[in-house]
Scaffold this motif. Structure first.
Motif, short mmCIF file in Angstrom:
data_model
loop_
_atom_site.label_atom_id
_atom_site.label_comp_id
_atom_site.label_asym_id
_atom_site.label_seq_id
_atom_site.Cartn_x
_atom_site.Cartn_y
_atom_site.Cartn_z
N ILE A 176 0.84 -1.20 0.00
CA ILE A 176 0.00 0.00 0.00
C ILE A 176 0.87 1.25 0.00
CG2 ILE A 176 -1.88 1.20 1.15
CD1 ILE A 176 -2.61 -1.57 0.08
N SER A 177 1.92 1.25 0.81
CA SER A 177 2.82 2.41 0.84
C SER A 177 3.52 2.59 -0.51
CB SER A 177 3.86 2.26 1.95
OG SER A 177 4.63 1.09 1.76
N THR A 191 -12.48 -1.67 -2.94
CA THR A 191 -13.77 -2.30 -3.17
C THR A 191 -13.80 -3.72 -2.62
OG1 THR A 191 -14.04 -0.98 -5.17
CG2 THR A 191 -15.47 -2.91 -4.94
N ASN A 192 -12.68 -4.43 -2.74
CA ASN A 192 -12.64 -5.84 -2.34
C ASN A 192 -12.09 -6.06 -0.93
OD1 ASN A 192 -13.60 -6.70 -4.89
ND2 ASN A 192 -11.55 -6.57 -5.75
N LEU A 227 -7.23 -1.97 3.70
CA LEU A 227 -6.66 -0.80 3.04
C LEU A 227 -6.81 0.44 3.92
CD1 LEU A 227 -5.40 0.44 0.52
CD2 LEU A 227 -7.69 0.81 -0.38
N GLN A 228 -7.96 0.60 4.60
CA GLN A 228 -8.14 1.74 5.49
C GLN A 228 -7.11 1.73 6.61
OE1 GLN A 228 -12.18 1.35 6.74
NE2 GLN A 228 -13.05 1.93 4.77
N LEU A 275 -11.93 8.42 -2.56
CA LEU A 275 -12.21 8.99 -1.24
C LEU A 275 -13.65 8.75 -0.82
CD1 LEU A 275 -10.29 12.38 -1.52
CD2 LEU A 275 -9.70 10.43 -0.08
N THR A 276 -14.57 8.70 -1.77
CA THR A 276 -15.97 8.41 -1.45
C THR A 276 -16.10 7.02 -0.85
OG1 THR A 276 -16.72 9.87 -3.22
CG2 THR A 276 -18.29 8.25 -2.40
N TYR A 277 -15.45 6.06 -1.47
CA TYR A 277 -15.48 4.70 -0.91
C TYR A 277 -14.76 4.64 0.43
CZ TYR A 277 -17.10 2.93 -5.45
OH TYR A 277 -17.82 2.69 -6.58
N LEU A 278 -13.67 5.39 0.54
CA LEU A 278 -12.81 5.29 1.71
C LEU A 278 -13.45 5.89 2.96
CD1 LEU A 278 -9.92 4.24 2.25
CD2 LEU A 278 -9.09 6.55 1.88
#
Length: 920
Positions: free
Chosen positions: A130-131, A157-158, A163-164, A195-198
């Motif tokens: 991720i980084s 999404t998956n 990820l958060q 950002l909306t999903y996050l």
């Protein structure tokens, strides 16, 4: 170590998990050759071609995605770390996106491995992956940033949670994403979507976004895209904004005190003279209305800070003229989609709920132009009465519910306009009622069914009228005086409005089709709405109860409705509640209409058990279930996935019932909110207690004097009094038996109905057994009382016996003292006799007359002895009399006197006999 060695080791680990270690399929070998070329190829062109071919096969083949998941991630992540060839980095990112994207045409079984989900999980587990991806956002190449954002979105999404968590642990991870909002348009849109999903669930990320200036960037994009006229980007911006504000008071305060609400309200402003509502514009308006709703409802946590924030939001929004825009969307823009109008009404209701200044602002609003200007409340009422959409009726009705809630002044203001109009105006159509007052229009709607037989308009007007009278006795009394003219005034006199509503209630149940059933399921909500009005009207209003009972058929019809199996569960239950109010709020003295008469009618025509069961059935129905009465579910957030369905709002299917056991109309779930449900539950408890109390203690008035109470001819007064006393005692006994039987029966019936307290002891099966047990219980109670009295009397007798025993002992002591005195006197006499004898034997002195001295001494001693003996005999006589009386009393009390006197005098010493001691 070569890169392919890494691939082989990685493949072995994944193969153990997924069972593909020994796979020799063509896809596996082909993917493996391509990865080998990417890792170990000598020519850059060959490596690029291999990357392009890998991306193509992974995007199209299910098996290739599985094969790539087994061995491809280490190779491509190594490419991303090296970044020697920009084209290779692009290809690697695009390939990773393809590996995480499900193939649309691939058909997988339910138990088969989902390669896109598997690959997303594997990539998120890769250390530092991720980084590494976030670091690529700083690259200058446009496609690298673009594909990186797409990859992060697919990963989110998956595998959202992982990820958060990873983004929060990376320094400036969220900041790098926010910076993308100021990038080129395509990058900005991808970052916005990410950002909306996050931010849907991650509260910490929401806070960081706000402090990174997300509000300014969001409104800047919305303005740039054209506000409500913009495309899907505006929708994404508003969805992100709603994610930041939902259930978050601190973020709402920051928005209000930094950016303000002007930018938000400007999105509601309709532009141009001819308004067109495309689907995207409708979605954008629904999204901004959802934002307004979030600000009006505050935080999900009920605390003083949240309530203060909510009140402040309402104040500021009205100051910024949001009410004008909401009225334009909901009332004046009748060409607006129904979904937009309904949500605008919902926002108006939330805006005025519990807010005095906003209530006054709405009451003073006027709409229209020129001669057709009218108060906003009148316009909203007209929509309620005229709309063909049930959803719009429910939403507009919510405004009046919010307006009248704890607003006595507002209720009285509207009630003061309730003035019946002449028949010429009453028969006019709604298109001609612009100049009508609010009350006249409402009465017009209530009276519509009189001439056209359409109960829908009247039932909707009844719903508004119920809000007008709720918890307001003055309004109830005011409306109670209203009388409506009949459609045939020459034949019928004006009738009270309350009687007209009962008439409509009967009309709703009598509308039958050819098959003998109700014409439509739609009619199933007419009765509950009118019954709700009656419940509200009669609550704590004895005058309304008296007016209702003034017409004897009303009570008969209500009992028939309660007994009718074709009526809905809700209708039967509410009818039972109205009957109960006729009992507990009944102040009528007249026989036949008083509370006891109502209870007696229920008992005879329905049965108390059946009556209480109707209440119980209503409480168990969907509309009154415990989950429904706690709190309504929050509105579903508007997202890309459900936006299209929410714009096409449809009415509740009239042919669809809540469940197979309940035929109540589904729309009642909106009108019977949690507040009304809890009100009915509390009222039901009072009804049960009131009926049980009246049934247990019936009227004691005697209207006919029995002949037995008359004094007979030649009957003496004493005999007459004795006969009356016996008669009264008999009547008291019978009355007590009846009271006991009624109390047991009423309590049993209340518990059977489900609303009483839980029984801890089993009750007898038959009434005769209960009466017998109650009789035995009363006899036992009387025996217990007699036993207590005997115990008290026995204690008193024992105390008296003890006092007599003490008195006897005292008398014994006195007798003993007298006996001792008598003995000492005898001893003195004996001494004197001995002296005399000694003198005789020894000779007397000369000149001394011994016989004379002896005679004198004996006479003196005899005199003294006789005096003392007389006194002693008097005392003994007195004491003997006392002893005789005491013995007689002890014998009456059942005591054995001989036992008490046993031993007295045994220790006394025998006294010498006077006659034997004396000498002649």
């Amino acid at each position: 170590m070569k890169k392919m060695d890494l691939v082989s080791g990685y493949k072995g680990v994944v193969g153990l998990v997924f069972g593909n270690e020994n796979s020799s399929s063509n896809e596996d070998s082909y993917v493996e050759r391509l990865l080998d070329c990417i890792s170990n190829g000598k020519l850059a062109e060959d490596r690029r071609n291999a990357m392009a071919e890998l991306q193509s096969v992974v995007a199209e083949s299910h098996a290739a995605q599985l094969a790539f998941g087994e061995m491809g991630f280490p190779v491509l992540l190594a490419v991303l770390r090296e970044r020697e060839d920009v084209e290779m980095v692009r290809g690697a990112l695009e390939t990773l996106v393809s590996a995480l994207t499900p193939i649309a045409h691939a058909k997988l079984h339910a138990n088969e491995v989902q390669p896109a989900l598997m690959n997303a999980d594997l990539l998120s587990r890769e250390g530092q992956s991720i980084s590494l991806l976030l670091s690529l956002l700083g690259e200058d190449d446009f496609y690298i940033r673009y594909y990186t954002l797409q990859l992060l979105t697919a990963l989110l999404t998956n595998s959202p949670n992982r990820l958060q968590e990873a983004i929060l642990t990376i320094p400036r991870g969220v900041t790098q994403l926010v910076d993308m909002l100021m990038d080129r348009e395509v990058i900005r849109n991808e970052a916005l979507l990410l950002l909306t999903y996050l931010t849907r669930e991650a509260e910490e990320i929401q806070k960081i976004l706000v402090f990174e200036g997300a509000f300014e960037k969001i409104f800047s994009i919305i303005k740039e895209e054209g506000g409500s006229e913009g495309g899907v980007v505006v929708q994404d911006c508003l969805e992100l904004l709603n994610n930041l504000l939902r259930n978050n008071s601190s973020n709402q305060v920051l928005l209000r005190e930094t950016i303000g609400f002007d930018s938000l309200i400007s999105i509601l402003k309709l532009r141009g003279t001819t308004y067109s509502f495309t689907q995207q514009k409708t979605i954008n308006l629904l999204s901004v209305l959802e934002t307004i709703s979030l600000l009006l409802n505050g935080d999900k946590e009920i605390d003083p800070a949240s309530n203060n924030n909510k009140s402040t939001n309402k104040t500021v929004l009205v100051q910024r003229k949001v009410l004008d825009h909401l009225l334009m969307l909901g009332v004046e823009s009748q060409w607006a989609p129904i979904s937009v109008r309904c949500l605008a009404f919902q926002c108006i209701g939330d805006l005025i709920s519990g807010h005095r200044q906003n209530l006054d602002a709405l009451a003073s609003k006027s709409l229209g132009e020129g001669p057709e200007v009218e108060p906003a409340l009148n316009s909203i009422l007209r929509i309620i009465l005229r709309t063909s959409s049930m959803q719009e009726f429910i939403a507009a009705d919510y405004i009046f519910k919010s307006f009248c809630e704890q607003n006595n002044d507002g209720q009285m203001m509207l009630a003061s306009t309730l003035i019946p109009q002449p028949m010429s105006i009453t028969n006019a159509r709604f298109e001609e009622d612009v100049n009508m007052s609010f009350g006249s229009m409402l009465l017009h709607g209530l009276a519509m069914s009189e001439h056209d037989g359409d109960l829908e308009t009247s039932s909707r007007a009844a719903s508004v009228l119920s809000h007008l009278m709720k918890d307001n006795t003055q309004c109830k009394e005011k409306v109670l005086q209203i009388k409506l003219e009949s459609s045939m005034p020459s034949l019928e006199s004006p009738e009270p409005l309350l009687h007209r509503m009962v008439k409509y209630l009967a009309l709703a149940s009598s509308k039958k089709g050819k098959d003998g059933k109700s014409t439509t399921p739609r009619s199933s909500y007419f009765q509950p709405i009118i019954l709700k009005l009656l419940v509200t009207w009669l609550y704590d209003c004895p005058n309304a109860v008296q007016s209702f009972l003034d017409s004897r058929p009303h009570l008969t019809y209500l009992i028939e409705l309660l007994s009718n199996s074709e009526s809905t569960v809700c209708a039967r239950g509410l009818a039972a509640v109205v009957l109960g109010e006729c009992v507990i709020y009944n102040k009528i003295i007249e026989s036949g209409k008083d509370a006891f008469a109502i209870v007696d009618s229920i008992s005879q025509k329905i049965g108390l058990t059946s009556y209480f069961l109707k209440l119980d059935e209503m409480q168990k129905s969907f509309l009154f279930s415990s989950s429904k009465s706690t709190q309504l579910q929050p509105r579903k957030p508007l997202t890309r996935s459900n936006a299209n369905s929410m714009t096409e709002m449809e009415d509740v299917d009239e042919n669809e019932s809540i469940d197979n056991h309940n035929d109540d109309h589904p729309m009642l779930a909106s009108l019977f909110d949690s507040q009304f449900v809890n009100f009915i539950k509390n009222l039901e408890g009072g009804i049960r207690d009131g009926i049980v109390q009246i049934y247990s203690h019936p009227k004691s008035n005697v209207s006919v004097v029995p002949a037995e109470l008359e004094q007979r001819k030649d009957e003496k007064d004493g005999d007459y009094i004795n006969r009356l006393r016996l008669f009264v005692e008999k009547q008291c006994s019978e009355i007590q038996d009846l009271l006991n039987r009624n109390a047991i029966l009423a309590e049993d019936l209340a518990n059977t109905g489900g609303g009483g307290s839980t029984q801890t002891e089993p009750r007898p099966n038959t009434s005769s057994e209960r009466v017998q047990i109650e009789t035995l219980r009363r006899d036992l109670q009387e025996a217990s009382q007699r036993l207590e009295m005997l115990k008290t009397e026995n204690t008193s007798i024992q105390s008296e016996v003890l006092s007599y025993k003490n008195l006897a002992e005292k008398m014994e002591t006195d007798l003993k003292s007298l006996s001792d005195a008598y003995n000492s006197l005898e001893q003195a006499n004996y001494s004197l006799d001995m002296e005399v004898r000694a003198l005789k034997s020894g000779g007397a002195k000369p000149g001394v007359n011994v016989e004379k001295i002896k005679a004198e001494a004996r006479a003196e001693a005899q005199k003294e002895s006789e005096g003392e003996l007389g006194d002693l005999l008097v005392c003994l006589g007195q004491e003997q009399s006392k002893v005789e009386k005491l013995c007689a009393r002890l014998l009456e009390l059942g005591e054995d006197v001989d036992v008490l006197l046993e031993g007295i005098g045994e220790d006394d010493t025998a006294l010498p006999d006077d006659d034997d001691e004396e000498e002649n």
